[in-house]
Scaffold this active site. Sequence first.
Site, mmCIF file in Angstrom:
data_model
loop_
_atom_site.group_PDB
_atom_site.id
_atom_site.type_symbol
_atom_site.label_atom_id
_atom_site.label_comp_id
_atom_site.label_asym_id
_atom_site.label_seq_id
_atom_site.Cartn_x
_atom_site.Cartn_y
_atom_site.Cartn_z
ATOM 1 N N GLY A 11 29.617 -19.267 59.992
ATOM 2 C CA GLY A 11 28.760 -18.284 59.327
ATOM 3 C C GLY A 11 27.253 -18.011 59.972
ATOM 4 N N CYS A 12 27.305 -18.480 61.191
ATOM 5 C CA CYS A 12 26.107 -18.101 62.322
ATOM 6 C C CYS A 12 26.349 -16.705 62.855
ATOM 7 C CB CYS A 12 25.956 -19.238 63.337
ATOM 8 S SG CYS A 12 24.855 -18.541 64.696
ATOM 9 N N LYS A 13 25.386 -15.885 62.649
ATOM 10 C CA LYS A 13 25.350 -14.381 63.026
ATOM 11 C C LYS A 13 25.846 -14.387 64.632
ATOM 12 C CE LYS A 13 23.235 -11.729 59.555
ATOM 13 N NZ LYS A 13 21.992 -11.197 59.000
ATOM 14 N N CYS A 138 20.672 -17.940 67.252
ATOM 15 C CA CYS A 138 20.984 -17.552 65.890
ATOM 16 C C CYS A 138 19.837 -16.884 65.199
ATOM 17 C CB CYS A 138 21.325 -18.992 65.234
ATOM 18 S SG CYS A 138 22.309 -18.874 63.779
#
Length: 149
Positions: A11-13, A138
């Site tokens: 879920g980390c961009k 991030c």
Amino acid sequence: MARVIFYSKPGCKGGTKQKVLLTAAGHEVVPYSLLTEPWTADRLRSFFGDRPVAEWFNRSAPKVKSGEVIPENIDEQTALMLMLKDPMLIRRPLLQVGDRREVGFEVDKIDAWIGLNPVDESLKEISENLMSQDLQNCSHGHGHEHHHH
């Protein structure tokens, strides 16, 4: 084309962009969660090579930001112990291709290692756009959601 074992925070961009870049270059990305991986000190240590201990840390980890953990003051053994207890402290991503392991997404280094040129003209714009961004961090700006499963 390489098969890239990719440990990051789901879920980390930043991690998502890094995976897109690798995929666009024709690599096969095998994603794992850095946070749930059953690390051992030796295995984790193997990703850091000869980098100074301070470069092993994720600078945006809550404990680093709060000053509870000061990477510059920590020795190897302590660093590994802290990271095994709190994987948020580990700099991301950890990458493995064949026998070689690396930490952090330094575009130049990865390009020299496995190549980041897009395999397809249509992907060129995406890749160039991503490479011009800061892929190390991030980004915790507005609109950053963490999806918890």
